[in-house]
Design a protein around this motif. Structure first.
Motif, PDB file in Angstrom:
ATOM      1  N   MET A 207      23.084  36.136  48.752  1.00  0.00           N
ATOM      2  CA  MET A 207      22.036  36.013  49.765  1.00  0.00           C
ATOM      3  C   MET A 207      20.704  36.564  49.238  1.00  0.00           C
ATOM      4  SD  MET A 207      23.567  34.497  52.187  1.00  0.00           S
ATOM      5  CE  MET A 207      22.335  34.632  53.469  1.00  0.00           C
ATOM      6  N   TYR A 208      20.814  37.610  48.442  1.00  0.00           N
ATOM      7  CA  TYR A 208      19.607  38.234  47.905  1.00  0.00           C
ATOM      8  C   TYR A 208      19.219  37.555  46.602  1.00  0.00           C
ATOM      9  CZ  TYR A 208      16.591  41.509  45.475  1.00  0.00           C
ATOM     10  OH  TYR A 208      15.554  42.063  44.773  1.00  0.00           O
ATOM     11  N   LYS A 209      17.941  37.355  46.395  1.00  0.00           N
ATOM     12  CA  LYS A 209      17.443  36.867  45.110  1.00  0.00           C
ATOM     13  C   LYS A 209      16.219  37.696  44.729  1.00  0.00           C
ATOM     14  CE  LYS A 209      14.651  33.146  47.150  1.00  0.00           C
ATOM     15  NZ  LYS A 209      14.348  31.717  47.130  1.00  0.00           N
ATOM     16  N   ASN A 210      16.149  38.047  43.477  1.00  0.00           N
ATOM     17  CA  ASN A 210      15.024  38.808  42.947  1.00  0.00           C
ATOM     18  C   ASN A 210      13.923  37.818  42.572  1.00  0.00           C
ATOM     19  OD1 ASN A 210      13.187  40.310  41.482  1.00  0.00           O
ATOM     20  ND2 ASN A 210      14.770  41.454  40.347  1.00  0.00           N
ATOM     21  N   SER A 211      12.827  37.853  43.261  1.00  0.00           N
ATOM     22  CA  SER A 211      11.753  36.890  43.050  1.00  0.00           C
ATOM     23  C   SER A 211      11.114  37.008  41.672  1.00  0.00           C
ATOM     24  CB  SER A 211      10.678  37.046  44.132  1.00  0.00           C
ATOM     25  OG  SER A 211      10.116  38.348  44.084  1.00  0.00           O
ATOM     26  N   HIS A 212      11.355  38.117  40.986  1.00  0.00           N
ATOM     27  CA  HIS A 212      10.792  38.300  39.647  1.00  0.00           C
ATOM     28  C   HIS A 212      11.650  37.652  38.553  1.00  0.00           C
ATOM     29  CE1 HIS A 212       7.834  41.019  41.259  1.00  0.00           C
ATOM     30  NE2 HIS A 212       8.783  41.756  41.810  1.00  0.00           N
ATOM     31  N   MET A 213      12.864  37.234  38.930  1.00  0.00           N
ATOM     32  CA  MET A 213      13.778  36.635  37.962  1.00  0.00           C
ATOM     33  C   MET A 213      13.762  35.122  38.093  1.00  0.00           C
ATOM     34  SD  MET A 213      15.132  39.151  36.268  1.00  0.00           S
ATOM     35  CE  MET A 213      16.542  38.364  35.517  1.00  0.00           C
ATOM     36  N   SER A 214      13.632  34.428  36.968  1.00  0.00           N
ATOM     37  CA  SER A 214      13.671  32.961  36.938  1.00  0.00           C
ATOM     38  C   SER A 214      12.701  32.348  37.932  1.00  0.00           C
ATOM     39  CB  SER A 214      15.092  32.462  37.228  1.00  0.00           C
ATOM     40  OG  SER A 214      15.986  32.958  36.271  1.00  0.00           O
ATOM     41  N   GLU A 215      11.532  32.929  38.050  1.00  0.00           N
ATOM     42  CA  GLU A 215      10.478  32.427  38.924  1.00  0.00           C
ATOM     43  C   GLU A 215      10.969  32.250  40.362  1.00  0.00           C
ATOM     44  OE1 GLU A 215       9.000  28.908  37.104  1.00  0.00           O
ATOM     45  OE2 GLU A 215       8.057  29.970  35.444  1.00  0.00           O
ATOM     46  N   LYS A 219      18.969  29.026  40.952  1.00  0.00           N
ATOM     47  CA  LYS A 219      19.823  28.107  40.212  1.00  0.00           C
ATOM     48  C   LYS A 219      20.463  28.765  38.996  1.00  0.00           C
ATOM     49  CE  LYS A 219      17.738  23.756  41.642  1.00  0.00           C
ATOM     50  NZ  LYS A 219      17.076  22.504  41.204  1.00  0.00           N
ATOM     51  N   ASP A 220      19.793  29.777  38.444  1.00  0.00           N
ATOM     52  CA  ASP A 220      20.372  30.451  37.284  1.00  0.00           C
ATOM     53  C   ASP A 220      21.601  31.275  37.653  1.00  0.00           C
ATOM     54  OD1 ASP A 220      18.601  32.190  38.709  1.00  0.00           O
ATOM     55  OD2 ASP A 220      18.685  33.591  37.025  1.00  0.00           O
ATOM     56  N   LEU A 221      21.854  31.421  38.967  1.00  0.00           N
ATOM     57  CA  LEU A 221      23.044  32.132  39.427  1.00  0.00           C
ATOM     58  C   LEU A 221      24.196  31.179  39.743  1.00  0.00           C
ATOM     59  CD1 LEU A 221      21.360  34.729  41.803  1.00  0.00           C
ATOM     60  CD2 LEU A 221      22.014  35.029  39.411  1.00  0.00           C
TER      61      LEU A 221
END
Length: 242
Positions: A207-215, A219-221
């Motif tokens: 549910m959580y995504k780090n906005s600093h990762m992979s723009e 999808k990279d997860l």
């Protein structure tokens, strides 16, 4: 159908879908490398179908250093201890021929386990020369896309290999086998076994995504997992070509 399983989860899906065997791998984006001890041990513990781990210490070419060759020998010993039904490997020389001496040493270590010579075969300088060497070595089967990146391009070469093999070794098509081409492969090559990863993308449940990762993309997860419906459909069409 042999499923190229990128994890124990994929191997379980393969079994449920009707595969007879899994080629157990890690790092499929590199063409497959040897899975961990735990993956192999757990696969043997919970699967009822045959488990063939790939013996490949790294991605890239199939010309191995002495250290890498020692790793391959140790991995085969582990597979034998865990009572795997087979192993999958291939070693080449720099001139594009099969490294007969090293392969023979690995086959001797494998003992009663079956040996599949993998798609290193497709990198040899002469497929028919390589096939004769592999037959002499005593391998059970050759996994091949006919010396091309995908089976669609190598179908006629696979057909010629099946004819030349004359039942002395199993020629197993693999590399881009799909719903769209499996019937053609059955008809053209008279294959008795085939190999496919039959995967689909599984979206992450994070549910959580780090906005600093992979723009900010999630999808990279996502990850790849064998698809039970695709496996069943491939098996159906392979057995019921129209």
């Amino acid at each position: 159908m042999e499923v190229c399983a990128n994890s124990l989860r994929s191997a379980l899906v393969a079994q449920e879908g009707g595969a007879i065997r899994v080629e157990l791998c890690d790092n499929l984006h590199e063409g497959g490398t040897t899975p961990s001890y735990a993956q192999i041990a757990m696969a043997k513990k919970i699967l009822d179908i045959d488990v063939f781990p790939i013996i490949r210490p790294r991605g890239g070419d199939f010309l191995y250093t002495d250290l890498e060759f020692e790793l391959m020998k140790e991995d085969i010993k582990i597979c034998k201890q865990l009572k795997c039904e087979g192993v999958v490997f291939g070693i080449l020389k720099a001139d594009g021929t099969v490294d007969e001496e090293r392969c023979a040493e690995l086959i001797a270590l494998a003992g009663d386990m079956e040996v599949t010579f993998h798609r290193a075969f497709d990198r040899t300088r002469d497929l028919f020369e390589a096939m004769e060497t592999i037959i002499k070595l005593g391998c059970t089967r050759i996994l091949t896309s006919g010396g091309h990146p995908r089976v669609d391009e190598g179908v006629f070469d696979i057909e010629d290999l099946v004819i030349a093999a004359n039942d002395r070794i199993i020629i197993m098509p693999g590399g881009g086998v799909s719903i769209e081409n499996v019937v053609r492969l059955v008809k053209a090559t008279k294959m008795i076994e085939f190999h496919a990863s039959a995967m689909s993308t599984v979206p992450t449940e994070m549910m959580y995504k780090n906005s600093h990762m992979s723009e900010g993309s999630r999808k990279d997860l996502d990850y790849q997992l064998s698809d039970i419906e695709l496996i069943k459909e491939l098996i159906y069409w392979a057995n019921n070509p129209m």
